[in-house]
Design a protein around this motif. Structure first.
Motif, PDB file in Angstrom:
ATOM      1  N   ALA A 234      -4.992 105.238  77.423  1.00 57.96           N
ATOM      2  CA  ALA A 234      -5.625 104.571  76.287  1.00 57.96           C
ATOM      3  C   ALA A 234      -6.868 105.369  75.914  1.00 57.96           C
ATOM      4  O   ALA A 234      -7.633 105.774  76.782  1.00 57.96           O
ATOM      5  N   MET A 235      -7.021 105.612  74.614  1.00 59.88           N
ATOM      6  CA  MET A 235      -8.152 106.425  74.158  1.00 59.88           C
ATOM      7  C   MET A 235      -8.831 105.753  72.977  1.00 59.88           C
ATOM      8  O   MET A 235      -8.181 105.076  72.175  1.00 59.88           O
ATOM      9  N   PHE A 236     -10.116 105.982  72.872  1.00 57.97           N
ATOM     10  CA  PHE A 236     -10.847 105.501  71.703  1.00 57.97           C
ATOM     11  C   PHE A 236     -11.776 106.601  71.228  1.00 57.97           C
ATOM     12  O   PHE A 236     -12.466 107.225  72.028  1.00 57.97           O
ATOM     13  N   VAL A 237     -11.754 106.838  69.918  1.00 59.11           N
ATOM     14  CA  VAL A 237     -12.676 107.790  69.310  1.00 59.11           C
ATOM     15  C   VAL A 237     -13.493 107.045  68.257  1.00 59.11           C
ATOM     16  O   VAL A 237     -12.919 106.405  67.361  1.00 59.11           O
ATOM     17  N   GLY A 238     -14.812 107.080  68.396  1.00 59.30           N
ATOM     18  CA  GLY A 238     -15.689 106.517  67.374  1.00 59.30           C
ATOM     19  C   GLY A 238     -16.040 107.594  66.363  1.00 59.30           C
ATOM     20  O   GLY A 238     -16.332 108.728  66.744  1.00 59.30           O
ATOM     21  N   LEU A 239     -15.984 107.248  65.074  1.00 60.50           N
ATOM     22  CA  LEU A 239     -16.267 108.216  64.010  1.00 60.50           C
ATOM     23  C   LEU A 239     -17.484 107.772  63.199  1.00 60.50           C
ATOM     24  O   LEU A 239     -17.758 106.570  63.098  1.00 60.50           O
ATOM     25  N   VAL A 240     -18.174 108.730  62.595  1.00 61.97           N
ATOM     26  CA  VAL A 240     -19.272 108.401  61.683  1.00 61.97           C
ATOM     27  C   VAL A 240     -18.671 107.848  60.391  1.00 61.97           C
ATOM     28  O   VAL A 240     -17.807 108.485  59.784  1.00 61.97           O
TER      29      VAL A 240
ATOM     30  N   PRO B 166     -22.440  99.652  58.017  1.00 64.10           N
ATOM     31  CA  PRO B 166     -21.751  98.365  58.090  1.00 64.10           C
ATOM     32  C   PRO B 166     -22.715  97.181  58.088  1.00 64.10           C
ATOM     33  O   PRO B 166     -22.308  96.042  57.968  1.00 64.10           O
ATOM     34  N   HIS B 167     -23.982  97.468  58.279  1.00 67.26           N
ATOM     35  CA  HIS B 167     -24.968  96.400  58.395  1.00 67.26           C
ATOM     36  C   HIS B 167     -25.567  96.111  57.034  1.00 67.26           C
ATOM     37  O   HIS B 167     -25.610  96.962  56.149  1.00 67.26           O
TER      38      HIS B 167
ATOM     39  N   THR C  38     -24.822 103.999  51.271  1.00 64.79           N
ATOM     40  CA  THR C  38     -24.003 105.166  51.589  1.00 64.79           C
ATOM     41  C   THR C  38     -24.750 106.048  52.581  1.00 64.79           C
ATOM     42  O   THR C  38     -25.935 106.333  52.405  1.00 64.79           O
ATOM     43  N   VAL C  39     -24.040 106.459  53.630  1.00 66.63           N
ATOM     44  CA  VAL C  39     -24.641 107.268  54.686  1.00 66.63           C
ATOM     45  C   VAL C  39     -24.182 108.714  54.508  1.00 66.63           C
ATOM     46  O   VAL C  39     -22.983 108.983  54.475  1.00 66.63           O
ATOM     47  N   SER C  40     -25.120 109.634  54.382  1.00 68.34           N
ATOM     48  CA  SER C  40     -24.747 111.034  54.215  1.00 68.34           C
ATOM     49  C   SER C  40     -24.725 111.775  55.553  1.00 68.34           C
ATOM     50  O   SER C  40     -24.040 112.776  55.699  1.00 68.34           O
ATOM     51  N   ALA C  41     -25.473 111.272  56.528  1.00 68.63           N
ATOM     52  CA  ALA C  41     -25.461 111.864  57.872  1.00 68.63           C
ATOM     53  C   ALA C  41     -26.068 110.873  58.861  1.00 68.63           C
ATOM     54  O   ALA C  41     -26.753 109.920  58.476  1.00 68.63           O
ATOM     55  N   LEU C  42     -25.780 111.144  60.117  1.00 65.13           N
ATOM     56  CA  LEU C  42     -26.241 110.281  61.193  1.00 65.13           C
ATOM     57  C   LEU C  42     -26.863 111.186  62.242  1.00 65.13           C
ATOM     58  O   LEU C  42     -26.326 112.255  62.524  1.00 65.13           O
ATOM     59  N   THR C  43     -28.001 110.787  62.818  1.00 60.12           N
ATOM     60  CA  THR C  43     -28.539 111.559  63.939  1.00 60.12           C
ATOM     61  C   THR C  43     -28.678 110.636  65.137  1.00 60.12           C
ATOM     62  O   THR C  43     -29.241 109.545  65.039  1.00 60.12           O
ATOM     63  N   LEU C  44     -28.093 111.067  66.236  1.00 60.32           N
ATOM     64  CA  LEU C  44     -28.120 110.273  67.459  1.00 60.32           C
ATOM     65  C   LEU C  44     -29.147 110.854  68.422  1.00 60.32           C
ATOM     66  O   LEU C  44     -29.051 112.013  68.833  1.00 60.32           O
ATOM     67  N   GLU C  45     -30.127 110.020  68.765  1.00 63.39           N
ATOM     68  CA  GLU C  45     -31.133 110.379  69.753  1.00 63.39           C
ATOM     69  C   GLU C  45     -30.726 109.715  71.058  1.00 63.39           C
ATOM     70  O   GLU C  45     -30.108 108.656  71.048  1.00 63.39           O
ATOM     71  N   HIS C  46     -31.010 110.364  72.185  1.00 68.94           N
ATOM     72  CA  HIS C  46     -30.684 109.699  73.442  1.00 68.94           C
ATOM     73  C   HIS C  46     -31.771 109.978  74.471  1.00 68.94           C
ATOM     74  O   HIS C  46     -32.767 110.642  74.175  1.00 68.94           O
TER      75      HIS C  46
ATOM     76  N   PHE D 132     -28.619 105.259  73.455  1.00 62.84           N
ATOM     77  CA  PHE D 132     -28.488 106.076  72.247  1.00 62.84           C
ATOM     78  C   PHE D 132     -29.047 105.274  71.080  1.00 62.84           C
ATOM     79  O   PHE D 132     -28.919 104.052  71.041  1.00 62.84           O
ATOM     80  N   TRP D 133     -29.660 105.984  70.144  1.00 57.58           N
ATOM     81  CA  TRP D 133     -30.182 105.332  68.939  1.00 57.58           C
ATOM     82  C   TRP D 133     -29.756 106.141  67.736  1.00 57.58           C
ATOM     83  O   TRP D 133     -29.908 107.373  67.724  1.00 57.58           O
ATOM     84  N   LYS D 134     -29.256 105.424  66.734  1.00 60.12           N
ATOM     85  CA  LYS D 134     -28.758 106.087  65.530  1.00 60.12           C
ATOM     86  C   LYS D 134     -29.761 105.957  64.401  1.00 60.12           C
ATOM     87  O   LYS D 134     -30.238 104.857  64.113  1.00 60.12           O
ATOM     88  N   VAL D 135     -30.027 107.077  63.735  1.00 58.80           N
ATOM     89  CA  VAL D 135     -30.780 107.007  62.485  1.00 58.80           C
ATOM     90  C   VAL D 135     -29.861 107.548  61.381  1.00 58.80           C
ATOM     91  O   VAL D 135     -29.229 108.597  61.537  1.00 58.80           O
ATOM     92  N   GLU D 136     -29.750 106.769  60.299  1.00 55.16           N
ATOM     93  CA  GLU D 136     -28.852 107.142  59.205  1.00 55.16           C
ATOM     94  C   GLU D 136     -29.646 107.727  58.040  1.00 55.16           C
ATOM     95  O   GLU D 136     -30.702 107.190  57.684  1.00 55.16           O
ATOM     96  N   ASP D 137     -29.124 108.785  57.453  1.00 54.31           N
ATOM     97  CA  ASP D 137     -29.673 109.271  56.190  1.00 54.31           C
ATOM     98  C   ASP D 137     -28.968 108.531  55.059  1.00 54.31           C
ATOM     99  O   ASP D 137     -27.768 108.726  54.855  1.00 54.31           O
TER     100      ASP D 137
END
Lengths: 83, 156, 156, 83
Positions: free
Chosen positions: C30-36, C41-42, C47-55, C125-130
């Motif tokens: 079983a596999m799961f892939v999360g995509l940008v 969704p919130h 419209t999101v042009s990019a996402l940056t994940l900080e960890h 992890f923390w997401k910041v959306e452009d």
């Protein structure tokens, strides 16, 4: 009528498919099975225990009281084991 | 909507890329790959050297398409794919692939599990295993019927 | 047991082959892939042009290893893998991959859903959306907490 | 004591990490936060609403009454949003 057999039903029947003229009194799957049993020792063995056999008429699963007609495709096979 | 029955193996990455097709509304892709095991899980655990899958051409595709249509109706899915192999396969080889893409991971996971449960009980495939004692038809598992049945019941 | 945090993208087929490693006792993957996604969704669906994940380097790996160890304890798994990306990603790009291999599909599916639910609520992890309105930190979803909580409760 | 800030806590604090000497009366996370608030306007803003902030001591999640010591690594960040 076009008949198809799969898996061990096919092996016991000795063929994977055949086209037959069924007598007019054969109007359901159950009656068809009864008639098939009388046609050859292989078919008699294949249909000895029908609790382990499933049927599809024109590629749709059916019960044993389902009607069958001259132009139908009727298939017999064991419970499926795909995936 | 996409269903294929084939003898050839498949590449999961290629199938996934084709299924998502660059649709950027997709947030989650749940996938399942079934592999040939070297031990018959049923009964007396014979070693399996190869597996041959027989199917009912025509009915197989109809059945897979109907199962897929039901999943698309029950869950908000952006794309789905079912690839099922037939013919001879050795242990470790992939047999089946199910891909479900959705905006949300819950729908993707549930639809993927649903499709696998229905494939196991509804898709007209039959496995014959080459074991130490010769070829043997795999028998249907009651556990698979129970797994498929749970989707027909209201949630507890 | 295998956990990686990296900036680079990953190939699902390569990761799956490395994870199963030719183990022919494995019947299901079983596999799961999360995509940008391109839509936040919130709230107000920008419209999101990019996402940056900080960890949190160091803690992230510890947390993923601890989650993976718990899955291995709870389900009969032959192999697992978690790959989580950080840095900048565009819509359609993969963020996270979870792979669970087992003799039986039920264990593989459940463990995979469990790991994703815990990743969403425990991995640092923390997401910041452009967005059209500029960068915006993604807020945690109550639904993700609820999804993670269900694994702590007895089954209904 | 090594302090780390992530996401918007980092942005408001104006730095991602700093090493500080905390006064001896600071013995819990809550006391540390109180002391940090007094250090700069940025930190005061970062820690204005602590209900939205989580804490880890030595890379393990802790509650606000958890003890802190001079050699600890203490991190502050919003609820996680990975996956």
């Amino acid at each position: 009528m076009k008949l198809k057999y799969f898996a061990w039903v096919r092996q016991r029947a000795g063929t994977g498919s055949e086209t037959v003229d069924v007598p007019p009194e054969v109007s359901t799957v159950a009656e068809l099975v009864g008639w098939l049993r009388s046609r050859s020792p292989g078919l008699a063995e294949a249909f000895q225990d029908t609790t382990a056999i499933r049927c599809a008429v024109n590629q749709t699963y059916v019960e044993w009281d389902h009607p069958v007609a001259q132009n139908d495709e009727v298939a017999f096979f064991p419970p499926v084991t795909g995936g | 909507m996409s269903v294929r029955v084939q003898e050839a193996a498949f590449d999961v990455a290629v199938e996934m890329a084709e299924t998502t097709g660059g649709d950027t509304s997709i947030g989650g892709v749940a996938m399942f790959v079934g592999l040939v095991r070297d031990l018959d899980p049923h009964a007396d655990a014979k070693t399996v050297s190869a597996l041959t899958l027989e199917h009912y051409p025509g009915m197989t595709e109809r059945q897979l398409e109907s199962i897929e249509a039901e999943a698309l109706q029950r869950w908000p899915l952006a794309a789905t794919r079912i690839v099922h192999r037939h013919g001879r396969m050795e242990p470790g080889e992939p047999i089946v692939l199910v891909i479900c893409c959705s905006a949300h991971r819950e729908a993707a996971f549930e639809a993927c599990a649903f499709l696998m449960d229905w494939l196991k009980t509804k898709a007209p495939f039959w496995k014959v295993e080459d074991t130490d004692d010769g070829p043997r038809w795999v028998e249907a598992r009651a556990a698979d019927d129970a797994a498929a049945d749970r989707w027909a019941k209201p949630e507890c």
